[in-house]
Write a protein that holds these residues in place. Structure first.
Motif, PDB file in Angstrom:
ATOM      1  N   ILE A 139       0.826  -1.205   0.000  1.00  0.00           N
ATOM      2  CA  ILE A 139       0.000   0.000   0.000  1.00  0.00           C
ATOM      3  C   ILE A 139       0.862   1.258   0.000  1.00  0.00           C
ATOM      4  O   ILE A 139       0.586   2.231  -0.720  1.00  0.00           O
ATOM      5  CB  ILE A 139      -0.936   0.000   1.219  1.00  0.00           C
ATOM      6  CG1 ILE A 139      -1.950  -1.154   1.102  1.00  0.00           C
ATOM      7  CG2 ILE A 139      -1.670   1.331   1.350  1.00  0.00           C
ATOM      8  CD1 ILE A 139      -2.825  -1.319   2.319  1.00  0.00           C
ATOM      9  N   PHE A 140       1.937   1.232   0.793  1.00  0.00           N
ATOM     10  CA  PHE A 140       2.729   2.449   0.982  1.00  0.00           C
ATOM     11  C   PHE A 140       4.022   2.460   0.160  1.00  0.00           C
ATOM     12  O   PHE A 140       4.849   3.349   0.325  1.00  0.00           O
ATOM     13  CB  PHE A 140       3.079   2.619   2.465  1.00  0.00           C
ATOM     14  CG  PHE A 140       1.863   2.780   3.334  1.00  0.00           C
ATOM     15  CD1 PHE A 140       1.124   3.946   3.289  1.00  0.00           C
ATOM     16  CD2 PHE A 140       1.454   1.762   4.174  1.00  0.00           C
ATOM     17  CE1 PHE A 140       0.000   4.101   4.098  1.00  0.00           C
ATOM     18  CE2 PHE A 140       0.337   1.899   4.978  1.00  0.00           C
ATOM     19  CZ  PHE A 140      -0.402   3.075   4.928  1.00  0.00           C
ATOM     20  N   VAL A 141       4.203   1.480  -0.718  1.00  0.00           N
ATOM     21  CA  VAL A 141       5.428   1.450  -1.503  1.00  0.00           C
ATOM     22  C   VAL A 141       5.504   2.682  -2.402  1.00  0.00           C
ATOM     23  O   VAL A 141       4.504   3.155  -2.943  1.00  0.00           O
ATOM     24  CB  VAL A 141       5.492   0.156  -2.354  1.00  0.00           C
ATOM     25  CG1 VAL A 141       4.437   0.155  -3.442  1.00  0.00           C
ATOM     26  CG2 VAL A 141       6.890  -0.009  -2.943  1.00  0.00           C
ATOM     27  N   THR A 142       6.699   3.242  -2.534  1.00  0.00           N
ATOM     28  CA  THR A 142       6.883   4.426  -3.371  1.00  0.00           C
ATOM     29  C   THR A 142       7.316   4.007  -4.763  1.00  0.00           C
ATOM     30  O   THR A 142       7.475   2.830  -5.073  1.00  0.00           O
ATOM     31  CB  THR A 142       7.954   5.339  -2.756  1.00  0.00           C
ATOM     32  OG1 THR A 142       9.202   4.639  -2.758  1.00  0.00           O
ATOM     33  CG2 THR A 142       7.598   5.704  -1.327  1.00  0.00           C
ATOM     34  N   LEU A 143       7.531   4.984  -5.613  1.00  0.00           N
ATOM     35  CA  LEU A 143       7.944   4.709  -6.983  1.00  0.00           C
ATOM     36  C   LEU A 143       9.452   4.548  -7.104  1.00  0.00           C
ATOM     37  O   LEU A 143       9.960   4.331  -8.210  1.00  0.00           O
ATOM     38  CB  LEU A 143       7.476   5.852  -7.911  1.00  0.00           C
ATOM     39  CG  LEU A 143       5.959   6.036  -7.999  1.00  0.00           C
ATOM     40  CD1 LEU A 143       5.625   7.220  -8.907  1.00  0.00           C
ATOM     41  CD2 LEU A 143       5.298   4.776  -8.520  1.00  0.00           C
ATOM     42  N   ARG A 144      10.151   4.641  -5.996  1.00  0.00           N
ATOM     43  CA  ARG A 144      11.603   4.509  -6.066  1.00  0.00           C
ATOM     44  C   ARG A 144      11.995   3.076  -6.443  1.00  0.00           C
ATOM     45  O   ARG A 144      11.232   2.138  -6.263  1.00  0.00           O
ATOM     46  CB  ARG A 144      12.254   4.875  -4.723  1.00  0.00           C
ATOM     47  CG  ARG A 144      11.853   3.952  -3.574  1.00  0.00           C
ATOM     48  CD  ARG A 144      12.595   4.349  -2.301  1.00  0.00           C
ATOM     49  NE  ARG A 144      12.118   3.599  -1.153  1.00  0.00           N
ATOM     50  CZ  ARG A 144      12.457   2.355  -0.858  1.00  0.00           C
ATOM     51  NH1 ARG A 144      13.270   1.689  -1.674  1.00  0.00           N
ATOM     52  NH2 ARG A 144      11.988   1.761   0.215  1.00  0.00           N
ATOM     53  N   GLN A 145      13.209   2.926  -6.930  1.00  0.00           N
ATOM     54  CA  GLN A 145      13.698   1.611  -7.320  1.00  0.00           C
ATOM     55  C   GLN A 145      13.860   0.724  -6.085  1.00  0.00           C
ATOM     56  O   GLN A 145      14.299   1.163  -5.032  1.00  0.00           O
ATOM     57  CB  GLN A 145      15.048   1.758  -8.025  1.00  0.00           C
ATOM     58  CG  GLN A 145      15.592   0.439  -8.553  1.00  0.00           C
ATOM     59  CD  GLN A 145      16.914   0.635  -9.271  1.00  0.00           C
ATOM     60  OE1 GLN A 145      17.430   1.736  -9.320  1.00  0.00           O
ATOM     61  NE2 GLN A 145      17.449  -0.437  -9.832  1.00  0.00           N
ATOM     62  N   ARG A 146      13.484  -0.517  -6.219  1.00  0.00           N
ATOM     63  CA  ARG A 146      13.641  -1.465  -5.116  1.00  0.00           C
ATOM     64  C   ARG A 146      15.121  -1.664  -4.817  1.00  0.00           C
ATOM     65  O   ARG A 146      15.929  -1.782  -5.727  1.00  0.00           O
ATOM     66  CB  ARG A 146      12.971  -2.791  -5.467  1.00  0.00           C
ATOM     67  CG  ARG A 146      11.470  -2.658  -5.667  1.00  0.00           C
ATOM     68  CD  ARG A 146      10.884  -3.912  -6.253  1.00  0.00           C
ATOM     69  NE  ARG A 146       9.466  -3.724  -6.578  1.00  0.00           N
ATOM     70  CZ  ARG A 146       8.745  -4.567  -7.283  1.00  0.00           C
ATOM     71  NH1 ARG A 146       9.303  -5.675  -7.757  1.00  0.00           N
ATOM     72  NH2 ARG A 146       7.484  -4.351  -7.531  1.00  0.00           N
ATOM     73  N   ARG A 147      15.456  -1.748  -3.541  1.00  0.00           N
ATOM     74  CA  ARG A 147      16.871  -1.781  -3.199  1.00  0.00           C
ATOM     75  C   ARG A 147      17.092  -2.525  -1.892  1.00  0.00           C
ATOM     76  O   ARG A 147      16.169  -2.838  -1.164  1.00  0.00           O
ATOM     77  CB  ARG A 147      17.400  -0.351  -3.052  1.00  0.00           C
ATOM     78  CG  ARG A 147      16.718   0.404  -1.891  1.00  0.00           C
ATOM     79  CD  ARG A 147      17.273   1.803  -1.762  1.00  0.00           C
ATOM     80  NE  ARG A 147      16.688   2.522  -0.641  1.00  0.00           N
ATOM     81  CZ  ARG A 147      17.107   2.430   0.605  1.00  0.00           C
ATOM     82  NH1 ARG A 147      18.122   1.642   0.907  1.00  0.00           N
ATOM     83  NH2 ARG A 147      16.536   3.132   1.567  1.00  0.00           N
ATOM     84  N   TRP A 148      18.384  -2.759  -1.624  1.00  0.00           N
ATOM     85  CA  TRP A 148      18.815  -3.271  -0.332  1.00  0.00           C
ATOM     86  C   TRP A 148      18.965  -2.095   0.631  1.00  0.00           C
ATOM     87  O   TRP A 148      19.146  -0.954   0.212  1.00  0.00           O
ATOM     88  CB  TRP A 148      20.163  -3.980  -0.460  1.00  0.00           C
ATOM     89  CG  TRP A 148      20.176  -5.163  -1.357  1.00  0.00           C
ATOM     90  CD1 TRP A 148      20.349  -5.158  -2.712  1.00  0.00           C
ATOM     91  CD2 TRP A 148      20.020  -6.535  -0.974  1.00  0.00           C
ATOM     92  NE1 TRP A 148      20.309  -6.440  -3.200  1.00  0.00           N
ATOM     93  CE2 TRP A 148      20.108  -7.310  -2.152  1.00  0.00           C
ATOM     94  CE3 TRP A 148      19.816  -7.179   0.238  1.00  0.00           C
ATOM     95  CZ2 TRP A 148      20.004  -8.685  -2.147  1.00  0.00           C
ATOM     96  CZ3 TRP A 148      19.712  -8.555   0.255  1.00  0.00           C
ATOM     97  CH2 TRP A 148      19.804  -9.306  -0.926  1.00  0.00           C
ATOM     98  N   SER A 149      18.920  -2.359   1.927  1.00  0.00           N
ATOM     99  CA  SER A 149      19.188  -1.329   2.927  1.00  0.00           C
ATOM    100  C   SER A 149      20.694  -1.206   3.115  1.00  0.00           C
ATOM    101  O   SER A 149      21.411  -2.212   3.155  1.00  0.00           O
ATOM    102  CB  SER A 149      18.537  -1.698   4.267  1.00  0.00           C
ATOM    103  OG  SER A 149      17.129  -1.748   4.138  1.00  0.00           O
ATOM    104  N   ALA A 150      21.168   0.011   3.246  1.00  0.00           N
ATOM    105  CA  ALA A 150      22.594   0.254   3.431  1.00  0.00           C
ATOM    106  C   ALA A 150      23.027  -0.159   4.840  1.00  0.00           C
ATOM    107  O   ALA A 150      22.205  -0.425   5.714  1.00  0.00           O
ATOM    108  CB  ALA A 150      22.914   1.720   3.186  1.00  0.00           C
ATOM    109  N   ALA A 151      24.362  -0.190   5.046  1.00  0.00           N
ATOM    110  CA  ALA A 151      24.909  -0.660   6.322  1.00  0.00           C
ATOM    111  C   ALA A 151      24.390   0.149   7.504  1.00  0.00           C
ATOM    112  O   ALA A 151      24.076  -0.401   8.560  1.00  0.00           O
ATOM    113  CB  ALA A 151      26.436  -0.610   6.273  1.00  0.00           C
ATOM    114  N   ASP A 152      24.281   1.470   7.342  1.00  0.00           N
ATOM    115  CA  ASP A 152      23.828   2.298   8.457  1.00  0.00           C
ATOM    116  C   ASP A 152      22.328   2.201   8.701  1.00  0.00           C
ATOM    117  O   ASP A 152      21.805   2.766   9.657  1.00  0.00           O
ATOM    118  CB  ASP A 152      24.224   3.759   8.228  1.00  0.00           C
ATOM    119  CG  ASP A 152      23.667   4.311   6.912  1.00  0.00           C
ATOM    120  OD1 ASP A 152      23.091   3.528   6.127  1.00  0.00           O
ATOM    121  OD2 ASP A 152      23.818   5.523   6.679  1.00  0.00           O
TER     122      ASP A 152
END
Length: 335
Positions: free
Chosen positions: A201-214
């Motif tokens: 429902i809340f997904v944005t249009l940004r590219q799907r990605r991994w979370s960074a280390a921080d």
């Protein structure tokens, strides 16, 4: 003192609460229609006769039909059941208030709390099992067949409870003992599915990605500290996943897949006997061949291994893309 020495209302409370957790509206419909249809000769315990009101029966019947429609499709079924994760325990408590009408206040309060807990537990177990079937954890019988089996179960439990509450209580206790080992995994699966719906429902249009280390949780980073998975080569990154039947992990558990060169690892926290104490663990996924990626409108499922256990990982839509998953996991020859 035997079960037969207890008041019938107390004996009927746990079975009816469990039945309400499995199928609330059918349970209320059966109880409310019992006096009118002459299904039981004896008066219903407590104030359950109040459910005989035509307006109550019509409302409950419409809700029962709405539930049938909602559960025809997995996404709407998850949303419906997530909403009822609040309704079920409240309704179980209200059912106890009717059942224990006229009893001492302390008994009514304790019975309402117990009924709410049992209804919530039954609803979570039933919903978690449905979620696992939807996610691909096992055979997927037709939805109508499953609904019919649940209806038959509820009809049997309610009928037995009103006729012979002591045997119904004993049977309910036996069933709860049998399903207890699977309860945590089923509840985790249900909660994870709610998260998938929320992510969709809340997904944005940004590219799907991994979370960074921080962006990794502190407990995940601490678990990997001083570990060979952090050897040079590639940027540390990860994503939250659900895991089914991974060797060395509970049947279904939520954790993080972390990659940085080498083979990915799965990090999760295992509950211990002492309340509030959770011990982080990591599993090397390099020994499990990636077989295929199944792409859904709500999640990506990465099938691992080739044995009968059929382990898999579930990635939300906010996580890595299919192409990224294929780049990070070594795929075996497709079965």
């Amino acid at each position: 003192m035997t079960l037969l020495d207890f008041p019938p209302a107390l004996l009927a409370l746990p079975p009816l609460a469990v039945a309400a957790g499995v199928d609330l509206y059918l349970t209320l419909l059966l109880i409310g229609a019992a006096p009118t249809l002459g299904l039981w000769d004896l008066p219903l315990p407590g104030a359950l006769d109040d459910l005989d009101s035509p307006s109550v029966l019509i409302t409950v019947g419409l809700c029962y039909l709405a539930e049938i429609v909602a559960e025809r499709f997995p996404p709407s079924a998850v949303v419906w059941n997530a909403f009822h994760a609040i309704i079920r325990p409240v309704s179980g408590a209200l059912l106890a208030l009717l059942l224990l009408d006229g009893e001492p206040l302390w008994l009514v309060a304790a019975g309402s709390a117990l009924a709410g807990l049992l209804a919530s537990m039954a609803h979570g177990i039933r919903s978690g099992w449905a979620v696992l079937r939807w996610l691909g954890a096992g055979p997927t019988p037709p939805t109508r067949l499953v609904s019919l089996a649940e209806d038959v179960l509820v009809i049997g439990v309610v009928s037995l409870t009103l006729d012979a509450p002591a045997p119904a209580l004993a049977l309910t206790g036996l069933v709860l003992v049998v399903v207890t080992p699977f309860t945590r995994s089923l509840l985790r699966a249900f909660a994870f599915a709610i998260g998938l719906i929320g992510g969709r429902i809340f997904v944005t249009l940004r590219q799907r990605r991994w979370s960074a280390a921080d962006e990794l949780p502190d407990w995940v980073a601490a678990t990997l500290e001083n570990d060979d998975v952090l050897a040079p080569g590639g940027a540390l990154r990860g994503t939250r996943v659900g895991a089914w039947r991974l060797p060395g992990a509970p049947r279904f558990v939520v954790g993080w897949v972390v990659v940085r060169g080498g083979s990915p690892v799965f990090v999760f926290r295992r509950s211990r006997v002492l309340p509030g104490s959770r011990r982080p663990q990591r599993l090397d996924l390099g020994a499990l061949d990636a077989r295929a990626v199944y792409e859904s409108d709500l999640f990506h499922r990465l099938d691992l291994g080739d044995g009968s256990a059929r382990p898999f990982l579930l990635f939300g839509l906010g996580g890595p893309s299919v192409a990224s998953l294929r780049a990070e996991f070594d795929f075996a020859t497709a079965p």
